[in-house]
Write a protein that holds these residues in place. Structure first.
Motif, PDB file in Angstrom:
ATOM      1  N   ILE A  44       0.844  -1.206   0.000  1.00 10.68           N
ATOM      2  CA  ILE A  44       0.000   0.000   0.000  1.00 10.68           C
ATOM      3  C   ILE A  44       0.873   1.247   0.000  1.00 10.68           C
ATOM      4  O   ILE A  44       0.650   2.188  -0.774  1.00 10.68           O
ATOM      5  CB  ILE A  44      -0.936  -0.016   1.231  1.00 10.68           C
ATOM      6  CG1 ILE A  44      -2.001  -1.104   1.079  1.00 10.68           C
ATOM      7  CG2 ILE A  44      -1.596   1.363   1.415  1.00 10.68           C
ATOM      8  CD1 ILE A  44      -2.875  -1.287   2.306  1.00 10.68           C
ATOM      9  N   VAL A  45       1.886   1.271   0.863  1.00 10.36           N
ATOM     10  CA  VAL A  45       2.760   2.438   0.979  1.00 10.36           C
ATOM     11  C   VAL A  45       3.593   2.625  -0.284  1.00 10.36           C
ATOM     12  O   VAL A  45       3.724   3.736  -0.814  1.00 10.36           O
ATOM     13  CB  VAL A  45       3.670   2.316   2.216  1.00 10.36           C
ATOM     14  CG1 VAL A  45       4.660   3.476   2.266  1.00 10.36           C
ATOM     15  CG2 VAL A  45       2.829   2.287   3.493  1.00 10.36           C
ATOM     16  N   ARG A  46       4.184   1.550  -0.801  1.00 11.37           N
ATOM     17  CA  ARG A  46       5.030   1.653  -2.005  1.00 11.37           C
ATOM     18  C   ARG A  46       4.229   2.140  -3.202  1.00 11.37           C
ATOM     19  O   ARG A  46       4.690   2.968  -3.980  1.00 11.37           O
ATOM     20  CB  ARG A  46       5.669   0.291  -2.315  1.00 11.37           C
ATOM     21  CG  ARG A  46       6.789  -0.109  -1.370  1.00 11.37           C
ATOM     22  CD  ARG A  46       7.621  -1.239  -1.956  1.00 11.37           C
ATOM     23  NE  ARG A  46       6.814  -2.435  -2.192  1.00 11.37           N
ATOM     24  CZ  ARG A  46       6.679  -3.434  -1.334  1.00 11.37           C
ATOM     25  NH1 ARG A  46       7.304  -3.363  -0.146  1.00 11.37           N
ATOM     26  NH2 ARG A  46       5.934  -4.482  -1.613  1.00 11.37           N
ATOM     27  N   ASN A  47       3.010   1.626  -3.350  1.00  8.37           N
ATOM     28  CA  ASN A  47       2.164   2.054  -4.466  1.00  8.37           C
ATOM     29  C   ASN A  47       1.703   3.500  -4.296  1.00  8.37           C
ATOM     30  O   ASN A  47       1.550   4.227  -5.278  1.00  8.37           O
ATOM     31  CB  ASN A  47       0.940   1.144  -4.580  1.00  8.37           C
ATOM     32  CG  ASN A  47       1.236  -0.116  -5.359  1.00  8.37           C
ATOM     33  OD1 ASN A  47       1.040  -0.166  -6.572  1.00  8.37           O
ATOM     34  ND2 ASN A  47       1.709  -1.153  -4.680  1.00  8.37           N
ATOM     35  N   ALA A  48       1.493   3.904  -3.067  1.00  7.23           N
ATOM     36  CA  ALA A  48       1.016   5.257  -2.804  1.00  7.23           C
ATOM     37  C   ALA A  48       2.024   6.306  -3.250  1.00  7.23           C
ATOM     38  O   ALA A  48       1.649   7.403  -3.687  1.00  7.23           O
ATOM     39  CB  ALA A  48       0.701   5.428  -1.322  1.00  7.23           C
TER      40      ALA A  48
END
Length: 479
Positions: free
Chosen positions: A243-247
């Protein structure tokens, strides 16, 4: 007809297309910073509302918790089940992060708009008050701005009272038909009758229904998600990192990458928690509390419950499963959520989700109805008009349930919500100094050792507030 659709399409493009979301985000950040991150300052205080059924001076009045549950029941709906799935499909896992971000910012916006609605509410009966952005405009900005309040009221009736109730009826009937094989006709009849029984009882019956329905649906859905998370606990850290990397664009799984994640996360988050859209303040004003900021804090908690808790449940159910394939086309919306739950827990889970959709949609219907009723009273207090509106809502729910294609008639819903949101934001901007005055008073009392601050009407004689609505508050009650 094509001209009318094109006209509302232009309105939608001018609001949701490019102006409204940036304004909501920027203004939300402005409120957060200017208030000193008030949503974090009072986060611990938000949970107190769950421990008391009625903290009002009059036990027959609408309590802070009842108003909270009505607004949670309205905010929690299809956006939490289908909307999150759409956000992930179009924006990737990173969209979830931006849903969280806009919810944290939106908590401050909701606190301010609902506090203002409380301050300018009017007593309409022995145990009943009405308020909301329309009345905040009339009594906060003055009678010269009543035209703006009327525009807001018309848009609220069109979007929530009519359009969204048709869609909720359609959602329930479709889910029941797909999973249980029950005809849309019977679902429509049943839904209209039950909704009619509650809405003809007014806000008190609506509040009592929400006090029962909302905890059942919210806790049930949270427990289901908790089981899924526990089953897949070893994969949770990897999903969170995804979630964080894609964000932030370190990992792209959909076309558009970080831009798609931000756009979808912000859009779906705002649609779901409604912070700044001007809907929840109508319900917030019904509660009898000691100080307007108290209900503002409670309504900020509603945003937290909607997005940080319930939307996150849907997101983890999808991302921890193997049904969702990043970048792939095909399954999306409620079908993605439903199939993901089945993949985790088995076939019986689709019936659980159907029940959840039924409760979510039903709570939204009675919430949407009250918004429409409250808006109607801004223009007329006629009991005949009110009863006609109630019958019309029953008909709209039935129509949406039995004729899926009929919901296309309500193409004006989103554009109308866009206009009312812009009107609401304009009113908040103009009344923001008043909100800061309330917040300063609340903090001053806390600093002085007052455990439960109260509003002293004498301190606001320069404002057009209804003294009858605040007659139960006095400085002596603060001890």
């Amino acid at each position: 007809m094509e001209f009318i659709e094109a006209f509302f399409g232009v309105i939608g493009d001018l609001t949701w297309g490019w102006s409204l979301i940036p304004i909501l985000v920027v203004f939300g950040l402005f409120i957060t910073i200017t208030t000193g991150f008030v949503q974090f300052e009072f986060f611990g205080r938000m949970w107190r509302v769950l421990s008391s059924n009625n903290n009002a001076a009059d036990p027959n009045a609408i309590s802070a918790r009842e108003a909270l549950l009505v607004s949670v029941g309205g905010r929690v709906g299809g956006g939490n089940i289908a909307g999150v799935a759409v956000a992930i499909t179009l924006g990737g896992p990173g969209a979830v992060f931006w849903m969280w971000a806009i919810a944290l910012v939106g908590m401050a916006t909701s606190l301010v708009e609902c506090s203002l609605a409380q301050l300018f509410k009017r007593r309409t009966g022995e145990n009943e008050c009405r308020g909301g952005p329309a009345r905040s405009i009339i009594h906060g900005l003055g009678a010269d701005y009543k035209w703006l309040a009327v525009i807001y009221a018309i848009c609220l009736i069109a979007a929530f009272g009519l359009g969204f109730n048709a869609f909720q009826g359609n959602t329930v009937a479709g889910a029941v038909e797909d999973s249980l094989g029950i005809s849309r006709l019977w679902t429509g009849i049943g839904l209209a009758i039950v909704a009619g029984f509650i809405i003809f009882g007014g806000i008190h019956r609506i509040a009592k229904a929400a006090d029962v329905v909302v905890p059942i649906m919210a806790i049930g859905y949270l427990l289901m998600a908790a089981v899924v998370i526990l089953i897949n606990i070893a994969d949770v850290p990897a999903v969170f990192m995804s979630i964080v990397r894609n964000a932030f664009g370190f990992e792209e799984v959909v076309t558009g990458g970080m831009g798609a994640a931000i756009a979808q996360g912000l859009r779906r988050g705002l649609f779901s928690n409604e912070a700044g859209l001007g809907s929840a303040p109508n319900v917030a004003a019904t509660a009898e509390v000691r100080h307007p900021i108290s209900q503002g804090i409670t309504q900020a908690f509603s945003v937290f419950i909607d997005t940080i808790l319930i939307c996150s449940c849907t997101a983890f159910v999808i991302l921890l499963g193997d049904v969702y394939v990043p970048g792939a086309e095909g399954i999306d919306g409620v079908a993605l959520t439903q199939q993901s739950i089945v993949s985790h827990l088995g076939g019986w889970a689709q019936y659980f989700l159907t029940a959840a959709i039924l409760l979510f949609a039903f709570s939204s219907i009675i919430y949407n109805y009250y918004l429409g009723e409250n808006a109607l009273t801004v223009m007329t207090e006629s009991p005949i008009a009110l009863n006609v509106f109630r019958v019309a809502i029953m008909g709209i729910v039935f129509l949406g349930a039995v004729a899926p294609g009929a919901t296309a008639v309500f193409f004006f819903s989103d554009p109308m919500m866009g206009i009312l949101a812009l009107v609401n934001l304009l009113a908040i901007m103009m009344l923001f100094p008043v909100a800061m005055r309330l917040l300063k008073d609340f903090r001053r009392q806390l600093k002085a050792g007052v455990a439960r601050p109260v509003l002293n009407p004498d301190d606001y004689k320069d404002l057009d507030i209804d003294l009858d609505a605040w007659k139960g508050t006095a400085p002596a009650e603060a001890s």
